[in-house]
Design a protein around this motif. Structure first.
Motif, mmCIF file in Angstrom:
data_model
loop_
_atom_site.group_PDB
_atom_site.id
_atom_site.type_symbol
_atom_site.label_atom_id
_atom_site.label_comp_id
_atom_site.label_asym_id
_atom_site.label_seq_id
_atom_site.Cartn_x
_atom_site.Cartn_y
_atom_site.Cartn_z
ATOM 1 N N ARG A 2 0.827 -1.201 0.000
ATOM 2 C CA ARG A 2 0.000 0.000 0.000
ATOM 3 C C ARG A 2 0.872 1.267 0.000
ATOM 4 N NH1 ARG A 2 -5.243 0.225 3.741
ATOM 5 N NH2 ARG A 2 -6.490 0.655 1.928
ATOM 6 N N ILE A 3 1.976 1.233 0.717
ATOM 7 C CA ILE A 3 2.867 2.389 0.786
ATOM 8 C C ILE A 3 3.509 2.643 -0.571
ATOM 9 C CG2 ILE A 3 5.002 3.262 1.813
ATOM 10 C CD1 ILE A 3 4.172 1.894 4.394
ATOM 11 N N ALA A 9 1.760 7.160 -6.498
ATOM 12 C CA ALA A 9 0.745 8.157 -6.820
ATOM 13 C C ALA A 9 1.256 9.565 -6.521
ATOM 14 C CB ALA A 9 -0.527 7.876 -6.041
ATOM 15 N N ALA A 10 1.968 9.712 -5.407
ATOM 16 C CA ALA A 10 2.520 11.015 -5.046
ATOM 17 C C ALA A 10 3.575 11.453 -6.067
ATOM 18 C CB ALA A 10 3.118 10.980 -3.652
ATOM 19 N N ALA A 11 4.421 10.517 -6.492
ATOM 20 C CA ALA A 11 5.451 10.837 -7.479
ATOM 21 C C ALA A 11 4.810 11.246 -8.800
ATOM 22 C CB ALA A 11 6.378 9.642 -7.677
ATOM 23 N N LEU A 12 3.746 10.562 -9.191
ATOM 24 C CA LEU A 12 3.050 10.888 -10.418
ATOM 25 C C LEU A 12 2.454 12.300 -10.349
ATOM 26 C CD1 LEU A 12 2.062 9.941 -13.190
ATOM 27 C CD2 LEU A 12 0.039 9.027 -12.048
ATOM 28 N N CYS A 13 1.861 12.639 -9.207
ATOM 29 C CA CYS A 13 1.295 13.982 -9.031
ATOM 30 C C CYS A 13 2.368 15.052 -9.135
ATOM 31 C CB CYS A 13 0.585 14.081 -7.680
ATOM 32 S SG CYS A 13 -0.963 13.164 -7.622
ATOM 33 N N PHE A 14 3.523 14.806 -8.535
ATOM 34 C CA PHE A 14 4.608 15.788 -8.609
ATOM 35 C C PHE A 14 5.105 15.961 -10.037
ATOM 36 C CE2 PHE A 14 5.365 14.834 -3.982
ATOM 37 C CZ PHE A 14 4.996 16.090 -3.546
#
Length: 77
Positions: A2-3, A9-14
């Motif tokens: 999950r982490i 997802a966070a890397a993709l958003c950045f």
């Protein structure tokens, strides 16, 4: 597991936000044109405009009265 998904997802958003910022910077640099068909050089004014401005100065017109006078003077109405 999950982490890793959250980190991905966070890397993709950045990455996407960086691309959006780069796109804005590129469009801001190229959008230095004058709005609504105005001349590119703000200092370039027609002889009629300068003449009407001098007449408005002589009459000491300001604000709405000056705008109205300038419009009428330039369009010869």
């Amino acid at each position: 597991m999950r982490i890793k998904g959250l980190a991905g997802a966070a890397a993709l958003c950045f990455m996407l936000s960086g691309a959006a910022y780069a796109f804005d910077a590129a469009t801001d640099a190229t959008s230095q044109t004058a709005p609504h068909g105005a001349p590119q050089d703000a200092g370039a004014r027609s002889a009629k405009s300068i003449e009407c401005s001098q007449k408005a100065d002589a009459k000491e017109l300001h604000g709405k009265a000056r705008r109205h006078f300038m419009r009428e003077c330039k369009h010869g109405a």
